[in-house]
Design a protein around this motif. Structure first.
Motif, short mmCIF file in Angstrom:
data_model
loop_
_atom_site.label_atom_id
_atom_site.label_comp_id
_atom_site.label_asym_id
_atom_site.label_seq_id
_atom_site.Cartn_x
_atom_site.Cartn_y
_atom_site.Cartn_z
N HIS A 106 67.36 -15.35 -41.27
CA HIS A 106 67.99 -16.67 -41.38
C HIS A 106 69.21 -16.80 -40.48
O HIS A 106 69.77 -17.89 -40.35
CB HIS A 106 68.40 -16.94 -42.83
N MET A 107 69.62 -15.69 -39.85
CA MET A 107 70.79 -15.71 -38.97
C MET A 107 70.38 -15.84 -37.52
O MET A 107 69.28 -15.45 -37.13
CB MET A 107 71.61 -14.43 -39.14
N THR A 108 71.31 -16.37 -36.72
CA THR A 108 71.08 -16.42 -35.28
C THR A 108 71.29 -15.03 -34.68
O THR A 108 71.78 -14.10 -35.33
CB THR A 108 72.04 -17.40 -34.60
N VAL A 109 70.94 -14.91 -33.40
CA VAL A 109 71.17 -13.67 -32.67
C VAL A 109 72.64 -13.27 -32.74
O VAL A 109 72.99 -12.13 -33.08
CB VAL A 109 70.71 -13.82 -31.21
N ALA A 110 73.53 -14.20 -32.43
CA ALA A 110 74.97 -13.91 -32.42
C ALA A 110 75.47 -13.52 -33.81
O ALA A 110 76.29 -12.61 -33.95
CB ALA A 110 75.75 -15.11 -31.90
N GLU A 133 80.04 -9.78 -25.16
CA GLU A 133 79.96 -8.62 -24.27
C GLU A 133 78.64 -7.86 -24.44
O GLU A 133 77.96 -7.55 -23.46
CB GLU A 133 81.14 -7.69 -24.54
N VAL A 134 78.28 -7.56 -25.70
CA VAL A 134 77.07 -6.75 -25.91
C VAL A 134 75.80 -7.56 -25.69
O VAL A 134 74.78 -7.02 -25.25
CB VAL A 134 77.07 -6.08 -27.30
N VAL A 138 72.73 -6.43 -23.12
CA VAL A 138 71.29 -6.30 -23.40
C VAL A 138 70.50 -7.50 -22.90
O VAL A 138 69.32 -7.66 -23.23
CB VAL A 138 71.03 -6.09 -24.91
N GLN A 139 71.16 -8.38 -22.14
CA GLN A 139 70.53 -9.54 -21.51
C GLN A 139 69.91 -10.50 -22.53
O GLN A 139 68.78 -10.98 -22.37
CB GLN A 139 69.48 -9.06 -20.49
N LEU A 165 75.48 -1.38 -31.04
CA LEU A 165 76.49 -1.07 -30.02
C LEU A 165 77.81 -1.79 -30.25
O LEU A 165 78.87 -1.34 -29.77
CB LEU A 165 75.96 -1.45 -28.63
N ALA A 166 77.77 -2.90 -30.98
CA ALA A 166 78.95 -3.75 -31.13
C ALA A 166 80.18 -3.01 -31.67
O ALA A 166 81.30 -3.23 -31.17
CB ALA A 166 78.62 -4.95 -32.01
#
Length: 373
Positions: A106-110, A133-134, A138-139, A165-166
């Protein structure tokens, strides 16, 4: 002919994670299962280190001990001089990318990437900057507002990687993260993971049962079986100089032939003797390894054991052909010939062809798997 070789550690690496006599037993008494048996190895700073082996060999248990999801029965986990075995997972400077990406649909990528940072109490401004940044790394920054449920498998893998990685971990643990991807995407992500690891200079500890994946990506590989390390070496050294019969059979395709060694010579069944170059080579009955690509088909090469073989089967693999052969004195072996427009060797099933086994390609192997490295 070489029995074994030890990979050298690059001088610029410094010891980071020392695993000392680490053991893990589940259960007790007759029902006890020894998942890890006194494992000793050092993972260097900035290294892409892979744990490789069949199911049940102990590789995932070792990864879980490093992460803190399991507690060791004995031994130490020393990170930068500090034993971290008693430190809870949330306080260890490591993070894990799992086989199932475990994203919040239910969450966005960010929002998925920001979740761990927010849980740690990171200020909002710092969270936003680190997420950006991360995601660029990872593009995936162009999909930052898309719900994770709407992403492809490869895109979800990238988000899971960004989330791990964050928080800037010292070590990133990866538990077969590419196994759910199709072959083409898996190859692409192998290159992507290696690129990220090199750019960030981060220590990766990667778990897989896929030998091609391990050989392609790793600085060093630890081959495991029965809860023990069988060999730790760089990919080429592991492939060319396996420590024992198990490693030889698990890494790549190989031919294992019975032989007799002694008086500076090696004799394969029914064939002319070959010289043994190494001092202290084993005597008596031995197992001899030769990789399929080193078998010369259709001609008598110099400095080689010569014989012949009957072509039983030809298996086309695109770039090369695998040739299954029967030997005159019994037994069989496989050769691999490269396919090209100018290939001078045209084989047919049923024909008998000359074979050469170059001296330098023969390896004498201990029959038993090692108890420990």
């Amino acid at each position: 002919m070489i029995v074994n070789s030890v990979a050298e550690t690059p001088d610029e690496w410094t010891a980071m994670l020392e695993i000392k006599s680490l053991s893990k037993t589940f259960g007790a008494g007759v029902a006890a299962y020894h998942a890890l048996r006194s494992v000793d190895v050092t993972v260097e700073d900035g290294e892409f280190f892979t744990l490789l082996g069949p199911s049940g060999c102990g590789k995932t248990t070792l990864l879980r001990l490093i992460a803190g999801f399991e507690q060791p029965t004995g031994g130490q986990l020393v990170l930068d001089g500090q034993d971290i075995a008693a430190i809870p997972p949330s306080r260890r400077p490591v993070n894990t990318v799992f086989q199932s990406y475990a994203l919040f649909p239910h969450m966005t990528v960010a929002q998925n990437v920001a979740f761990g940072l927010e849980a740690r109490g990171t200020p909002a401004r710092d969270v936003a900057a680190r997420v950006e940044e991360v995601l660029q790394l990872v593009q995936m920054d162009h999909l930052r507002d898309r719900k994770s449920a709407a992403l492809s498998g490869g895109q979800q893998q990238r988000v899971a990687l960004a989330r791990a990685l964050a928080p800037r971990p010292r070590i990133l643990l990866l538990d077969e993260p590419l196994s759910a991807l199709d072959l083409k995407l898996r190859k692409e992500m192998q290159a992507e993971l290696k690129r990220l690891q090199r750019e960030m200079g981060l220590t990766f500890i990667f778990v897989t049962h896929d030998q091609d994946e391990a050989l392609t990506m790793s600085d060093r590989i630890a081959v495991m079986e029965g809860g023990r390390l069988q060999q730790v070496a760089a990919p080429r050294d592991l492939y060319d100089h396996p420590a024992n019969r198990f490693v030889a059979g698990f890494i790549g395709e190989t031919n294992l032939l019975p032989g007799e060694a002694g008086n500076g010579q090696l004799r394969l069944a029914g064939l002319a003797p070959a010289p043994i170059a190494e001092a202290g080579a084993e005597s008596g009955a031995v197992t001899v390894m030769i990789r399929p690509e080193h078998v010369v088909v259709g001609q008598e090469a110099a400095n080689a054991v010569h014989t012949s073989g009957r072509v039983d089967e030809l298996i086309f693999f695109g770039t090369d052909t695998h040739v299954k052969l029967s030997l005159p004195g019994g037994g069989s072996l496989t050769a691999r010939t490269q396919n090209s427009l100018h290939s001078g060797t045209h084989l047919t099933e049923g024909q008998t062809v000359p074979l050469s086994l170059p001296y330098e390609a023969l390896r004498i192997l201990p029959d038993e798997a090692a108890h420990a490295v």
